[in-house]
Design a protein around this motif. Structure first.
Motif, PDB file in Angstrom:
ATOM      1  N   GLY A 139       0.838  -1.196   0.000  1.00 18.92           N
ATOM      2  CA  GLY A 139       0.000   0.000   0.000  1.00 18.92           C
ATOM      3  C   GLY A 139       0.868   1.240   0.000  1.00 18.92           C
ATOM      4  O   GLY A 139       1.969   1.246   0.546  1.00 18.92           O
ATOM      5  N   VAL A 140       0.375   2.300  -0.647  1.00 14.67           N
ATOM      6  CA  VAL A 140       1.021   3.617  -0.609  1.00 14.67           C
ATOM      7  C   VAL A 140      -0.028   4.566  -0.034  1.00 14.67           C
ATOM      8  O   VAL A 140      -1.119   4.694  -0.601  1.00 14.67           O
ATOM      9  CB  VAL A 140       1.430   4.092  -2.022  1.00 14.67           C
ATOM     10  N   LEU A 141       0.313   5.188   1.101  1.00 14.21           N
ATOM     11  CA  LEU A 141      -0.677   5.997   1.837  1.00 14.21           C
ATOM     12  C   LEU A 141      -0.130   7.407   2.038  1.00 14.21           C
ATOM     13  O   LEU A 141       1.037   7.561   2.416  1.00 14.21           O
ATOM     14  CB  LEU A 141      -0.939   5.315   3.180  1.00 14.21           C
ATOM     15  N   VAL A 142      -0.941   8.416   1.740  1.00 14.42           N
ATOM     16  CA  VAL A 142      -0.561   9.808   2.008  1.00 14.42           C
ATOM     17  C   VAL A 142      -1.674  10.458   2.823  1.00 14.42           C
ATOM     18  O   VAL A 142      -2.852  10.304   2.498  1.00 14.42           O
ATOM     19  CB  VAL A 142      -0.342  10.613   0.700  1.00 14.42           C
ATOM     20  N   SER A 143      -1.256  11.173   3.878  1.00 11.28           N
ATOM     21  CA  SER A 143      -2.227  11.907   4.699  1.00 11.28           C
ATOM     22  C   SER A 143      -1.731  13.340   4.872  1.00 11.28           C
ATOM     23  O   SER A 143      -0.572  13.553   5.246  1.00 11.28           O
ATOM     24  CB  SER A 143      -2.334  11.227   6.075  1.00 11.28           C
ATOM     25  N   THR A 144      -2.584  14.309   4.562  1.00 10.38           N
ATOM     26  CA  THR A 144      -2.213  15.699   4.826  1.00 10.38           C
ATOM     27  C   THR A 144      -3.444  16.546   5.089  1.00 10.38           C
ATOM     28  O   THR A 144      -4.513  16.295   4.535  1.00 10.38           O
ATOM     29  CB  THR A 144      -1.392  16.326   3.676  1.00 10.38           C
ATOM     30  N   TRP A 145      -3.246  17.576   5.942  1.00 13.76           N
ATOM     31  CA  TRP A 145      -4.292  18.588   6.146  1.00 13.76           C
ATOM     32  C   TRP A 145      -3.818  19.925   5.619  1.00 13.76           C
ATOM     33  O   TRP A 145      -4.398  20.950   5.914  1.00 13.76           O
ATOM     34  CB  TRP A 145      -4.702  18.663   7.607  1.00 13.76           C
ATOM     35  N   ALA A 146      -2.747  19.918   4.823  1.00 14.22           N
ATOM     36  CA  ALA A 146      -2.156  21.164   4.320  1.00 14.22           C
ATOM     37  C   ALA A 146      -2.142  21.197   2.797  1.00 14.22           C
ATOM     38  O   ALA A 146      -1.219  21.720   2.191  1.00 14.22           O
ATOM     39  CB  ALA A 146      -0.735  21.319   4.871  1.00 14.22           C
ATOM     40  N   LYS A 147      -3.158  20.648   2.171  1.00 13.56           N
ATOM     41  CA  LYS A 147      -3.203  20.600   0.698  1.00 13.56           C
ATOM     42  C   LYS A 147      -4.137  21.696   0.192  1.00 13.56           C
ATOM     43  O   LYS A 147      -5.364  21.560   0.224  1.00 13.56           O
ATOM     44  CB  LYS A 147      -3.719  19.230   0.261  1.00 13.56           C
ATOM     45  N   GLN A 148      -3.545  22.825  -0.256  1.00 12.84           N
ATOM     46  CA  GLN A 148      -4.377  23.865  -0.853  1.00 12.84           C
ATOM     47  C   GLN A 148      -5.075  23.277  -2.076  1.00 12.84           C
ATOM     48  O   GLN A 148      -4.479  22.526  -2.842  1.00 12.84           O
ATOM     49  CB  GLN A 148      -3.515  25.065  -1.279  1.00 12.84           C
ATOM     50  N   GLY A 149      -6.317  23.602  -2.244  1.00 10.67           N
ATOM     51  CA  GLY A 149      -7.015  23.163  -3.463  1.00 10.67           C
ATOM     52  C   GLY A 149      -7.888  21.939  -3.268  1.00 10.67           C
ATOM     53  O   GLY A 149      -8.665  21.606  -4.149  1.00 10.67           O
ATOM     54  N   THR A 150      -7.744  21.249  -2.134  1.00  5.60           N
ATOM     55  CA  THR A 150      -8.644  20.118  -1.864  1.00  5.60           C
ATOM     56  C   THR A 150      -9.327  20.377  -0.540  1.00  5.60           C
ATOM     57  O   THR A 150      -8.663  20.418   0.496  1.00  5.60           O
ATOM     58  CB  THR A 150      -7.868  18.778  -1.804  1.00  5.60           C
ATOM     59  N   ARG A 151     -10.646  20.551  -0.557  1.00  6.64           N
ATOM     60  CA  ARG A 151     -11.353  20.797   0.696  1.00  6.64           C
ATOM     61  C   ARG A 151     -11.250  19.565   1.594  1.00  6.64           C
ATOM     62  O   ARG A 151     -10.861  19.659   2.749  1.00  6.64           O
ATOM     63  CB  ARG A 151     -12.838  21.141   0.437  1.00  6.64           C
ATOM     64  N   HIS A 152     -11.613  18.414   1.036  1.00  8.51           N
ATOM     65  CA  HIS A 152     -11.489  17.168   1.794  1.00  8.51           C
ATOM     66  C   HIS A 152     -11.710  16.017   0.825  1.00  8.51           C
ATOM     67  O   HIS A 152     -12.714  16.005   0.114  1.00  8.51           O
ATOM     68  CB  HIS A 152     -12.530  17.093   2.913  1.00  8.51           C
ATOM     69  N   ASN A 153     -10.793  15.094   0.816  1.00  5.90           N
ATOM     70  CA  ASN A 153     -11.017  13.912  -0.019  1.00  5.90           C
ATOM     71  C   ASN A 153     -10.306  12.707   0.573  1.00  5.90           C
ATOM     72  O   ASN A 153      -9.147  12.781   0.959  1.00  5.90           O
ATOM     73  CB  ASN A 153     -10.501  14.123  -1.448  1.00  5.90           C
ATOM     74  N   VAL A 154     -11.047  11.618   0.677  1.00  8.37           N
ATOM     75  CA  VAL A 154     -10.440  10.315   0.960  1.00  8.37           C
ATOM     76  C   VAL A 154     -10.627   9.514  -0.320  1.00  8.37           C
ATOM     77  O   VAL A 154     -11.762   9.336  -0.777  1.00  8.37           O
ATOM     78  CB  VAL A 154     -11.142   9.601   2.130  1.00  8.37           C
ATOM     79  N   GLY A 155      -9.517   9.097  -0.908  1.00  8.44           N
ATOM     80  CA  GLY A 155      -9.626   8.401  -2.188  1.00  8.44           C
ATOM     81  C   GLY A 155      -8.675   7.232  -2.258  1.00  8.44           C
ATOM     82  O   GLY A 155      -7.604   7.257  -1.652  1.00  8.44           O
TER      83      GLY A 155
END
Ligand SMILES: NC(=O)c1ccc[n+]([C@@H]2O[C@H](COP(=O)([O-])OP(=O)(O)OC[C@H]3O[C@@H](n4cnc5c(N)ncnc54)[C@H](O)[C@@H]3O)[C@@H](O)[C@H]2O)c1
Length: 394
Positions: free
Chosen positions: A267-283
């Motif tokens: 698995g490759v997993l990325v978690s961030t709350w500092a992504k300008q341009g994405t309000r919220h997405n789990v994908g």
């Protein structure tokens, strides 16, 4: 009909008020239960009073011990800051209450395990709100995997991205303090994809991770605003905070992890709350020997699916499936097939599953045990990032 009295701890916070609102829908969705909002608990008295009035709770209090000691309370729903989950859950379970707890279940593996053991010893129904399992699209893909439609699973690419703390002027809050929150985005957000990876791909063997803190200081936390997990609007109303002191941030703004699964695949997993341009997405995209599936909460009514069941190369590629009544939880969430669902519907599904487990006396899924495993994997990811090495997930 069984009456279930619910007490919500942290009822005036963001997610506490969502839980309260969703419980009110259960009197339609669970015909054999009368769900009563019994006590709103919040340390900020005026907020506890306000939410109690808004949603017709019978009582409010600032002290959670009041509901632990109240024989009328059947369910304790823990929606307050992470560092209080364990003490409240253990006292509630020891008092014979059924306990639904927000994620992350606890701050440490040993605390989470103590919660599992205490709930099991007291035979109370226990649930952890790893709510992304309840998205109809996720449940549909899980069924396809279990039916073998995707074949042997090769890998998953999964991310949770949002802009909630991309602004350096977001006020410092408990979320930015490792002692209080247990970590940054990998705890607050990452718990969900960490759990989804296990749900879809199976148990982890080992992890290797990297973390970054992009915004190293934030405007000082104002204790009168406890409960506000950082808000630009608030800062604009209070320019003195910007001019004032700052507090250090000691948690991650982004973490990436590589996971090797016990049954094979990665698995490759990325978690961030500092992504300008994405309000919220789990994908995520899950890839198997016979097909692949994609789900994103930005388009939560859709699943992209490809099953390789033909020799015609002109037909290779994803098909979009619009989720409706034929899919998991469809009849609960769609007014009619194809009308679409929303984020609060998914929380309602989680609460419905918990209440139905309590009525039937059957284990809830996801349980405290699932919450414990998520905390274990999370801690190993943090350890790997801290120590710059692969870490066993055992
Ligand atoms: N499952 C999800 O998708 C999801 C989403 C958001 C938050 N959460 C979880 O919900 C919890 C709360 O997060 P939030 O964003 O709502 O935070 P928040 O700061 O908005 O709310 C927390 C509330 O708890 C109250 N509180 C704090 N300590 C308390 C105590 N000892 N007794 C009673 N009340 C207390 C605060 O006054 C506040 O009103 C966290 O554990 C978080 O990880 C889960």
């Amino acid at each position: 009909m069984k009456t279930l009295n619910v007490a919500i701890i942290g009822a005036a916070g963001w997610i506490g008020s969502v839980h309260a609102e969703c419980y009110t829908r259960l009197n339609v969705l669970v015909p054999d239960a009368k769900v009563v909002l019994h006590t709103a608990v919040d340390v900020v008295e005026e907020n506890a009073k306000k939410i109690a009035q808004q949603l017709n709770f019978l009582k409010y209090t600032t002290d959670y011990h009041d509901v632990i000691n109240d024989p009328e309370v059947d369910i304790v729903d823990i929606c307050c800051n992470n560092n209080f989950h364990k003490e409240i859950a253990i006292q509630a379970a020891n008092a014979g209450k059924h306990v639904f707890c927000e994620k992350p279940l606890a701050m440490t593996e040993s605390d989470a395990w103590e919660m599992v053991e205490t709930a099991q010893r007291n035979h109370v129904i226990n649930g952890c709100n790893l709510v992304y399992r309840k998205y109809p699209g996720v449940a549909f893909i899980k069924n396809l995997i279990e039916e073998g439609k995707l074949g042997k699973l090769y890998y998953i690419k999964i991310l949770i991205e949002q802009d909630s703390h991309a602004d350096p002027l977001d006020m410092h809050a408990w979320l930015f303090n490792r002692a209080k929150a247990g970590g940054g985005t990998i705890v607050t957000n990452g718990t969900h994809p960490i759990d989804l990876c296990r749900y879809l791909m199976g148990d982890y063997a080992e992890v290797c991770a990297v973390s970054e803190t992009f915004i190293k200081e934030r405007p000082k936390f104002d204790p009168s605003q406890i409960g506000m997990a950082g808000s630009r609007t608030f800062i604009e109303k209070r320019p003195d905070i910007i001019a004032g002191e700052t507090e250090k941030v000691d948690v991650d703004d982004a973490t990436a992890a590589l996971i090797r699964f016990k049954e094979g695949g990665f698995g490759v997993l990325v978690s961030t709350w500092a992504k300008q341009g994405t309000r919220h997405n789990v994908g995520f995209e899950v890839v198997g020997s016979n097909g692949s599936a994609i789900f994103n909460t930005e388009r939560l009514n859709e699943v992209q699916l490809y099953i390789h069941d033909h020799d015609d190369r002109s037909r290779i590629g994803y098909t979009t499936i619009f989720l409706g009544n034929e899919h998991p939880y469809g009849e609960l969430t769609n007014m009619k097939s194809g009308s679409g669902i929303g984020g609060k519907d998914v929380f309602t599904i989680a609460m419905k599953d918990f209440v139905e487990s309590v009525i039937a006396g059957k284990p809830m899924s996801p349980s405290f045990y699932d919450g414990y495993v998520a905390v274990r994997y999370l801690k190993r990811i943090q350890q790997s990032a801290d120590e710059h090495r692969w870490v066993s997930a055992e």
